[in-house]
Design a protein around this motif. Sequence first.
Motif, PDB file in Angstrom:
ATOM      1  N   THR A   1       0.803  -0.520   0.101  1.00  0.00           N
ATOM      2  CA  THR A   1       0.497   0.083  -0.126  1.00  0.00           C
ATOM      3  C   THR A   1       1.033   1.032   0.040  1.00  0.00           C
ATOM      4  OG1 THR A   1      -1.410  -1.449   1.326  1.00  0.00           O
ATOM      5  CG2 THR A   1      -1.857   1.159   1.281  1.00  0.00           C
ATOM      6  N   VAL A   2       1.616   1.563   0.550  1.00  0.00           N
ATOM      7  CA  VAL A   2       2.773   2.170   0.818  1.00  0.00           C
ATOM      8  C   VAL A   2       3.903   2.877  -0.084  1.00  0.00           C
ATOM      9  CG1 VAL A   2       4.695   3.150   2.249  1.00  0.00           C
ATOM     10  CG2 VAL A   2       3.055   2.015   3.351  1.00  0.00           C
ATOM     11  N   VAL A   3       4.403   1.753  -1.550  1.00  0.00           N
ATOM     12  CA  VAL A   3       4.721   1.853  -2.355  1.00  0.00           C
ATOM     13  C   VAL A   3       3.790   2.276  -3.473  1.00  0.00           C
ATOM     14  CG1 VAL A   3       6.191  -0.090  -4.384  1.00  0.00           C
ATOM     15  CG2 VAL A   3       6.084  -0.432  -1.729  1.00  0.00           C
ATOM     16  N   ILE A   4       2.751   1.533  -3.848  1.00  0.00           N
ATOM     17  CA  ILE A   4       1.636   1.917  -4.575  1.00  0.00           C
ATOM     18  C   ILE A   4       1.597   3.868  -4.139  1.00  0.00           C
ATOM     19  CG2 ILE A   4      -1.197   1.877  -4.854  1.00  0.00           C
ATOM     20  CD1 ILE A   4      -1.113  -0.533  -4.922  1.00  0.00           C
ATOM     21  N   ARG A   5       1.511   4.792  -3.056  1.00  0.00           N
ATOM     22  CA  ARG A   5       1.293   5.885  -2.488  1.00  0.00           C
ATOM     23  C   ARG A   5       2.319   6.047  -3.142  1.00  0.00           C
ATOM     24  NH1 ARG A   5      -2.388  10.066  -1.176  1.00  0.00           N
ATOM     25  NH2 ARG A   5      -1.192  11.177   0.098  1.00  0.00           N
ATOM     26  N   ARG A   6       3.563   5.526  -2.642  1.00  0.00           N
ATOM     27  CA  ARG A   6       4.824   6.530  -2.763  1.00  0.00           C
ATOM     28  C   ARG A   6       4.964   6.802  -4.770  1.00  0.00           C
ATOM     29  NH1 ARG A   6       8.965   8.501  -4.799  1.00  0.00           N
ATOM     30  NH2 ARG A   6      10.934   8.853  -4.172  1.00  0.00           N
ATOM     31  N   HIS A   7       4.344   5.824  -5.544  1.00  0.00           N
ATOM     32  CA  HIS A   7       4.866   5.977  -6.916  1.00  0.00           C
ATOM     33  C   HIS A   7       3.579   5.887  -7.677  1.00  0.00           C
ATOM     34  CE1 HIS A   7       9.210   4.429  -6.416  1.00  0.00           C
ATOM     35  NE2 HIS A   7       9.283   3.933  -5.136  1.00  0.00           N
ATOM     36  N   ARG A   8       2.954   6.333  -7.162  1.00  0.00           N
ATOM     37  CA  ARG A   8       1.100   6.863  -8.147  1.00  0.00           C
ATOM     38  C   ARG A   8       1.457   6.634  -9.097  1.00  0.00           C
ATOM     39  NH1 ARG A   8      -0.003  11.861  -4.602  1.00  0.00           N
ATOM     40  NH2 ARG A   8       1.169  10.749  -3.177  1.00  0.00           N
ATOM     41  N   ASP A   9       2.889   7.244  -9.908  1.00  0.00           N
ATOM     42  CA  ASP A   9       2.246   7.635 -11.711  1.00  0.00           C
ATOM     43  C   ASP A   9       2.614   6.516 -12.312  1.00  0.00           C
ATOM     44  OD1 ASP A   9       2.148  10.374 -11.116  1.00  0.00           O
ATOM     45  OD2 ASP A   9       3.845  10.835 -10.568  1.00  0.00           O
ATOM     46  N   THR A  10       3.100   5.257 -11.420  1.00  0.00           N
ATOM     47  CA  THR A  10       3.420   4.029 -12.442  1.00  0.00           C
ATOM     48  C   THR A  10       2.335   3.606 -11.813  1.00  0.00           C
ATOM     49  OG1 THR A  10       5.568   3.774 -10.484  1.00  0.00           O
ATOM     50  CG2 THR A  10       5.315   2.185 -11.464  1.00  0.00           C
ATOM     51  N   PRO A  11       2.447   1.944 -14.275  1.00  0.00           N
ATOM     52  CA  PRO A  11       1.447   1.227 -14.244  1.00  0.00           C
ATOM     53  C   PRO A  11       1.263   0.110 -12.767  1.00  0.00           C
ATOM     54  CG  PRO A  11       2.954   1.292 -15.666  1.00  0.00           C
ATOM     55  CD  PRO A  11       3.420   2.198 -14.017  1.00  0.00           C
ATOM     56  N   MET A  12       0.310   0.404 -11.777  1.00  0.00           N
ATOM     57  CA  MET A  12       0.929  -0.553 -10.827  1.00  0.00           C
ATOM     58  C   MET A  12      -0.295  -1.931 -10.821  1.00  0.00           C
ATOM     59  SD  MET A  12       3.022   0.086  -8.897  1.00  0.00           S
ATOM     60  CE  MET A  12       4.206   0.967  -8.086  1.00  0.00           C
ATOM     61  N   VAL A  13      -1.236  -1.318 -11.946  1.00  0.00           N
ATOM     62  CA  VAL A  13      -2.337  -2.462 -12.479  1.00  0.00           C
ATOM     63  C   VAL A  13      -1.968  -3.112 -12.946  1.00  0.00           C
ATOM     64  CG1 VAL A  13      -4.551  -2.986 -13.766  1.00  0.00           C
ATOM     65  CG2 VAL A  13      -4.503  -0.150 -12.426  1.00  0.00           C
ATOM     66  N   ALA A  14      -0.627  -2.854 -13.749  1.00  0.00           N
ATOM     67  CA  ALA A  14       0.148  -4.035 -14.319  1.00  0.00           C
ATOM     68  C   ALA A  14       0.584  -5.540 -12.781  1.00  0.00           C
ATOM     69  CB  ALA A  14       0.702  -3.099 -15.493  1.00  0.00           C
ATOM     70  N   ALA A  15       0.968  -4.321 -12.623  1.00  0.00           N
ATOM     71  CA  ALA A  15       1.752  -5.162 -11.092  1.00  0.00           C
ATOM     72  C   ALA A  15       0.711  -5.551 -10.438  1.00  0.00           C
ATOM     73  CB  ALA A  15       2.514  -4.268 -10.350  1.00  0.00           C
ATOM     74  N   ALA A  16      -0.732  -5.420 -10.641  1.00  0.00           N
ATOM     75  CA  ALA A  16      -1.941  -6.219 -10.189  1.00  0.00           C
ATOM     76  C   ALA A  16      -1.588  -7.688 -10.534  1.00  0.00           C
ATOM     77  CB  ALA A  16      -2.446  -5.858  -9.431  1.00  0.00           C
ATOM     78  N   ALA A  17      -2.029  -7.434 -12.099  1.00  0.00           N
ATOM     79  CA  ALA A  17      -2.139  -9.078 -12.566  1.00  0.00           C
ATOM     80  C   ALA A  17      -0.539  -9.770 -12.731  1.00  0.00           C
ATOM     81  CB  ALA A  17      -2.350  -8.309 -14.717  1.00  0.00           C
ATOM     82  N   LEU A  18       0.331  -9.210 -13.042  1.00  0.00           N
ATOM     83  CA  LEU A  18       1.692  -9.980 -12.509  1.00  0.00           C
ATOM     84  C   LEU A  18       1.601 -10.915 -11.506  1.00  0.00           C
ATOM     85  CD1 LEU A  18       4.511 -11.513 -13.336  1.00  0.00           C
ATOM     86  CD2 LEU A  18       5.470  -9.160 -12.888  1.00  0.00           C
ATOM     87  N   SER A  19       1.243 -10.237 -10.082  1.00  0.00           N
ATOM     88  CA  SER A  19       1.277 -10.657  -8.883  1.00  0.00           C
ATOM     89  C   SER A  19       0.259 -12.014  -9.112  1.00  0.00           C
ATOM     90  CB  SER A  19       0.982 -10.262  -7.763  1.00  0.00           C
ATOM     91  OG  SER A  19      -0.484  -9.734  -8.370  1.00  0.00           O
ATOM     92  N   ASN A  20      -1.029 -11.669  -9.538  1.00  0.00           N
ATOM     93  CA  ASN A  20      -1.656 -13.215  -9.755  1.00  0.00           C
ATOM     94  C   ASN A  20      -1.367 -14.393 -10.673  1.00  0.00           C
ATOM     95  OD1 ASN A  20      -4.744 -12.851  -8.773  1.00  0.00           O
ATOM     96  ND2 ASN A  20      -3.863 -11.223  -9.295  1.00  0.00           N
TER      97      ASN A  20
END
Length: 292
Positions: free
Chosen positions: A171-190
Amino acid sequence: MSSIADVDAARRKAIALVVAAAIAWSTAPFFTRLLHYDSWTILFWRGIFGGGAIIALMLLTQSRDGLKDLAAMGRSGWLVAGLSTLGMVCFIPALQLTSVSNVAIIIATGPFATAALAWFWLGEVPRRRTVLASFVALCGVVIIVGGPRPTADILGIALACLMTVAIAAMTVVIRRHRDTPMVAAAALSNLLGCVVSIPLAGGITTVTLADVVTFAMFGFFQVALGLTLFVLGSRHLPSGQAALIATLETPLMPFWVWLAFHEIPAASAFGGGVLVMGAVIADILGDLRAQR
C-alpha cells in the motif's frame, strides 16, 4: 480554486474505489464455499483467471498501451507484484497452521502497520481521527472473531504477521509511486501466485467445467476487480486511511454467506460489524467535512 476542487473530487473518487475494493474482496468466503479443493488449487485457478481478467481489462480500457504498462512497471511495479504475491502465499498456510480468528485479528492491525510504514518512509503523519478509527475497527474485528485461541500455532501467526506487513508495504509503495502503472503489477502478482502454487496444488487437473466457471467468477470479481480498484484508489489516499477502509472486508464476509447459504451470523458478528463499519464511515465523513 479549481485545482483544490479537482483534488477533493479525486479524493472522494479514491474513497469510493477502495470501498468498492473491500466489497469485492469480501466475496472470498462465498466463492470458497462453492469450491471443494485444497487451498493451493484454489490459489492456482483463481490466479489464472484473476491475472487474465486484469490483463483483459487493461487491453479493453487502454488498448495497446495496456501492454506497454506491463513493460513499463519498473522496479516499483515489480516490488508491488512481489509484495502482493508474498501476501497471497502467506495467507493460505497461515489459515492452515493457526485459527481463522488469529489470522483475522492480525490482518485487522493492517492500518496501524501501514500508517507506521508510511510515517517512516514517506513522512506521512497519521491523523488522529484515522488512528482512533483504526483502533475502534480493530476492536470490532476482535468481537467478530471472538478473540485469539490459546492453542494458536506460532508459525501460523508469524506467517499472518508477514502477510500483514507485506500488504502494508504494498500500500505504501503504491502511494509512493502513484504515477507507476500498478494495475499491471496486480496482474503479474496473480500469475506469480499461480507459479508458486503449482508444486503444492493437488487438484489442478481434476476441476469440472462448472468449477471452472466458478473459478472464473472468483478470479474476476474477488481478485481482478478488488485488486484493481484498490490499486487505483489507494494511490490518492493516505496509506493508513486506505488500509482502514479496506477493513470493511471483514464485517461484509458473513453477509454474503448469509445471503447465499442462509447461515445466520452470530450476534458478535453483528456487534463487531457495526463497530468496524461505524469507524470507517466516521473517518470518511470526517475526511469529507475537512475537505469542505
